[in-house]
Design a protein around this motif. Structure first.
Motif, PDB file in Angstrom:
ATOM      1  N   TRP A  79      17.593 -14.536  20.833  1.00 36.23           N
ATOM      2  CA  TRP A  79      16.404 -15.358  20.610  1.00 36.23           C
ATOM      3  C   TRP A  79      15.149 -14.500  20.460  1.00 36.23           C
ATOM      4  O   TRP A  79      14.251 -14.828  19.657  1.00 36.23           O
ATOM      5  CB  TRP A  79      16.233 -16.390  21.720  1.00 36.23           C
ATOM      6  CG  TRP A  79      15.787 -15.846  23.059  1.00 36.23           C
ATOM      7  CD1 TRP A  79      16.570 -15.429  24.078  1.00 36.23           C
ATOM      8  CD2 TRP A  79      14.432 -15.674  23.490  1.00 36.23           C
ATOM      9  NE1 TRP A  79      15.817 -14.994  25.139  1.00 36.23           N
ATOM     10  CE2 TRP A  79      14.493 -15.143  24.805  1.00 36.23           C
ATOM     11  CE3 TRP A  79      13.182 -15.917  22.915  1.00 36.23           C
ATOM     12  CZ2 TRP A  79      13.346 -14.846  25.531  1.00 36.23           C
ATOM     13  CZ3 TRP A  79      12.040 -15.631  23.644  1.00 36.23           C
ATOM     14  CH2 TRP A  79      12.128 -15.097  24.933  1.00 36.23           C
ATOM     15  N   LYS A  80      15.078 -13.394  21.191  1.00 34.37           N
ATOM     16  CA  LYS A  80      13.919 -12.504  21.041  1.00 34.37           C
ATOM     17  C   LYS A  80      13.958 -11.790  19.697  1.00 34.37           C
ATOM     18  O   LYS A  80      12.911 -11.564  19.069  1.00 34.37           O
ATOM     19  CB  LYS A  80      13.892 -11.486  22.183  1.00 34.37           C
ATOM     20  CG  LYS A  80      13.467 -12.063  23.524  1.00 34.37           C
ATOM     21  CD  LYS A  80      13.262 -10.969  24.553  1.00 34.37           C
ATOM     22  CE  LYS A  80      12.771 -11.552  25.875  1.00 34.37           C
ATOM     23  NZ  LYS A  80      12.533 -10.494  26.900  1.00 34.37           N
ATOM     24  N   LEU A  82      15.185 -13.096  17.026  1.00 29.87           N
ATOM     25  CA  LEU A  82      14.794 -14.110  16.053  1.00 29.87           C
ATOM     26  C   LEU A  82      13.279 -14.282  16.027  1.00 29.87           C
ATOM     27  O   LEU A  82      12.665 -14.388  14.944  1.00 29.87           O
ATOM     28  CB  LEU A  82      15.471 -15.436  16.407  1.00 29.87           C
ATOM     29  CG  LEU A  82      15.295 -16.583  15.398  1.00 29.87           C
ATOM     30  CD1 LEU A  82      15.895 -16.207  14.052  1.00 29.87           C
ATOM     31  CD2 LEU A  82      15.947 -17.859  15.937  1.00 29.87           C
TER      32      LEU A  82
END
Length: 349
Positions: A79-80, A82
């Motif tokens: 997620w980071k 992304l």
């Protein structure tokens, strides 16, 4: 270098605010491993402020941005990564628009940031592969230590039990045999303690790099002492070597001793035998180990257990084979192991 090399006369000299903002784009990298996403945000903010508010010398490459993108690719969860991609998708075109507004710069900027990200992912994959291999190596070492501990303790305790059970009878009928039994118990216990101390000493060398490692496994020279200890338990042990006797590699010699030890321990614990023969046969390219007793055979339960599993594992670790089962004519129990070794001609070459 743009701050050190004199600027062209038609450009304003660099100012202290320009020096300060340039420093602020670099200093956050100190915390890049702790909070890579926050550092990326700080670098984008200070770089934008430098471009919009200060008339200072520009950098030909966004060095700090490449470093933090690489760090995010190595250390951060999906997620980071992304979020980082989203920030770059906005920041890179805006930076190009504020600078040259050319497709060439946009293409080049996207390429170098993508390359930094790819290198980061490759580094992460390599590190994960190294960690997996290290865990596998640790598991193999734990298994080896477990086998060593099993061999040492099972052999020693089995002999001590046999001697202790025979001691009370011998005290009443043959005191001198009782004394010999107690001496054998003491000797076996001390020998087991010595081997265990050596093994633990090897484990401690990881915390003491200046100490030379000590090899816990016995060499082939320790085979005679092993046979003598088993003889002291009252079991008749015959030893024979055949073929062209030659030195074995240290690891192979240690494996030979451990296999013989485990086979004899199996005899003492399960076979109810009176005699056992140990043969070491040197052939071209292999050494064969044969341990045969005159006991009850596989029906006594001697065909299983961790001990014989360890024999097979040790043989397999050297590329060899191990076969266990009833002896000739179905009498007794036999352990046959073949370990490949270099032939005399190969050693000469």
């Amino acid at each position: 270098m743009p701050f050190v090399v004199p600027r062209p006369p038609d450009l304003e000299p660099a100012t202290w605010p320009a020096y300060g903002l340039t420093t602020l784009t670099v200093v956050p990298l100190i915390w890049r491993r702790r909070a890579p996403l926050a550092v990326l945000t700080a670098i984008i903010a200070t770089s934008a402020l430098y471009k919009l508010a200060v008339e200072g010398p520009g950098q030909p490459l966004p060095y700090t941005g490449l470093v933090i993108v690489y760090t995010v690719a190595v250390l951060s969860p999906p997620w980071k990564r992304l979020v980082t991609g989203g920030l770059l998708a906005v920041a890179v075109p805006v930076s190009v628009w504020l600078n040259t507004r050319t497709a060439r710069e946009l293409t080049f900027s996207l390429f170098v940031f993508a390359a930094a990200y790819v290198f980061g992912r490759l580094t992460d994959a390599r590190q994960r592969a190294n960690r997996i291999e290290a865990e596998r190596a640790a598991a193999r070492e734990r298994a080896r230590i477990a086998r060593e501990m099993h061999d040492i303790l099972s052999h020693a305790v089995s002999l001590m039990i046999v001697q202790a059970e025979a001691g009370p009878v011998a005290v009443r009928t043959a005191p001198e045999r009782a004394e010999a039994a107690f001496d054998a118990i003491s000797t076996t216990g001390r020998e087991a303690m010595v081997q265990l101390r050596r093994m633990l000493g090897v484990l401690r060398t990881g915390d003491e790099p200046d100490r030379a490692p000590r090899e816990p496994q016995p060499g082939l020279a320790g085979l005679s002492g092993l046979l003598d200890r088993v003889r002291a338990s009252g079991l008749e042990v015959a030893y024979e070597s055949a073929g062209a006797v030659r030195p074995l590699p240290d690891a192979t010699g240690a494996t030979v001793v451990r296999i013989v030890q485990e086979a004899l321990t199996n005899v003492v614990k399960h076979a109810g035998a009176r005699t056992v023969s140990v043969q070491l046969i040197y052939g071209e390219g292999a050494v064969d180990i044969r341990v045969l007793d005159d006991g009850r055979g596989p029906q006594s339960g001697s065909g299983g257990g961790h001990g014989l599993i360890g024999v097979r594992e040790r043989a397999a670790a050297h590329g060899g084979t191990a076969v266990t089962g009833p002896g000739p004519d179905g009498r007794g129990f036999e352990v046959r192991v073949r370990l490949p070794v270099l032939s005399s001609a190969e050693v000469a070459r």
